[in-house]
Design an enzyme around this catalytic site. Structure first.
Site, PDB file in Angstrom:
ATOM      1  N   ASP A  95       6.508 -10.715   3.339  1.00  0.00           N
ATOM      2  CA  ASP A  95       5.462  -9.855   3.887  1.00  0.00           C
ATOM      3  C   ASP A  95       4.783  -9.005   2.821  1.00  0.00           C
ATOM      4  O   ASP A  95       3.564  -8.891   2.788  1.00  0.00           O
ATOM      5  CB  ASP A  95       6.005  -8.962   5.004  1.00  0.00           C
ATOM      6  CG  ASP A  95       7.155  -8.065   4.579  1.00  0.00           C
ATOM      7  OD1 ASP A  95       7.699  -8.245   3.465  1.00  0.00           O
ATOM      8  OD2 ASP A  95       7.546  -7.186   5.366  1.00  0.00           O
ATOM      9  N   ILE A  96       5.572  -8.412   1.929  1.00  0.00           N
ATOM     10  CA  ILE A  96       5.013  -7.512   0.927  1.00  0.00           C
ATOM     11  C   ILE A  96       5.833  -7.583  -0.350  1.00  0.00           C
ATOM     12  O   ILE A  96       7.057  -7.667  -0.300  1.00  0.00           O
ATOM     13  CB  ILE A  96       4.948  -6.056   1.435  1.00  0.00           C
ATOM     14  CG1 ILE A  96       4.322  -5.139   0.384  1.00  0.00           C
ATOM     15  CG2 ILE A  96       6.301  -5.565   1.900  1.00  0.00           C
ATOM     16  CD1 ILE A  96       4.002  -3.743   0.889  1.00  0.00           C
TER      17      ILE A  96
ATOM     18  N   ASP B   4       6.426  -5.497  -3.815  1.00  0.00           N
ATOM     19  CA  ASP B   4       6.187  -4.244  -4.525  1.00  0.00           C
ATOM     20  C   ASP B   4       6.269  -4.461  -6.032  1.00  0.00           C
ATOM     21  O   ASP B   4       5.290  -4.755  -6.671  1.00  0.00           O
ATOM     22  CB  ASP B   4       7.182  -3.178  -4.063  1.00  0.00           C
ATOM     23  CG  ASP B   4       6.871  -2.669  -2.667  1.00  0.00           C
ATOM     24  OD1 ASP B   4       5.721  -2.282  -2.429  1.00  0.00           O
ATOM     25  OD2 ASP B   4       7.777  -2.668  -1.818  1.00  0.00           O
TER      26      ASP B   4
ATOM     27  N   THR C 132      12.419  -8.464  -6.313  1.00  0.00           N
ATOM     28  CA  THR C 132      13.064  -9.248  -5.258  1.00  0.00           C
ATOM     29  C   THR C 132      12.629 -10.702  -5.299  1.00  0.00           C
ATOM     30  O   THR C 132      13.456 -11.614  -5.218  1.00  0.00           O
ATOM     31  CB  THR C 132      12.778  -8.634  -3.875  1.00  0.00           C
ATOM     32  OG1 THR C 132      13.226  -7.274  -3.878  1.00  0.00           O
ATOM     33  CG2 THR C 132      13.491  -9.400  -2.775  1.00  0.00           C
TER      34      THR C 132
END
Length: 160
Positions: free
Chosen positions: A104-105, A107, A111
């Site tokens: 989804d996102i 940063d 990750t």
């Protein structure tokens, strides 16, 4: 005028309207169809829980043969970054697969790099990445993304 969203006693401004999100994810679906049209063994890995709405929207317009698996991964507790923890929902065979990671996102990118390194150990044919939102400093990590956003905390569209 942009709508405000109230969540857990905090107020957020809506920056991207739902119809713009759906339209961009449809475009990404068409791009995935084009890129993977002659490929076999396509495996989509959804990063839980935030990928659910993003992946559901993308799947509406996919016309390639694929399978889907999910993985749990977290580097946040609430709004605070912590250690990366990962588990797959079951044992997955990545060997010679064309892997598409959907999140989804993104940063910092730590990750997604963690996930890619884990999967690379199992000799997939390719690893491609899709994210709805990316920060400016991490967009180079993605093959497809929906929108670049500022470095502010965001919610909505099923993000975890």
């Amino acid at each position: 005028m942009k709508d405000n969203i109230i969540f857990e006693n905090d107020t957020y401004v809506c920056h991207i309207e739902n119809n713009h999100i759906c339209s961009r994810l449809k475009e990404i679906s068409f791009e995935l169809n084009d890129f993977f049209k002659n490929k076999k063994n396509i495996l989509i890995i959804g990063v839980l829980d935030g990928c659910i709405k993003v992946l559901d929207e993308i799947r509406k317009n996919l016309n390639i043969d694929y399978s889907v698996e999910y993985m749990n991964i977290s580097s946040y507790k609430g709004k605070n970054r912590g250690d990366i923890k990962q588990t797959f929902t079951k044992n997955i065979n990545f060997k010679n697969k064309n892997v598409i990671i959907v999140d989804d996102i993104i940063d910092s990118g730590k990750t997604i790099l963690f996930i890619k390194r884990k999967i690379e150990k199992y000799n997939p044919r390719t690893i491609k990445t899709v994210s709805l939102l990316v920060r400016k400093n991490s967009k180079y990590l993605f093959d497809w993304y929906g929108f670049e956003i500022k470095n502010k905390y965001v919610i909505g569209y099923g993000m975890d």
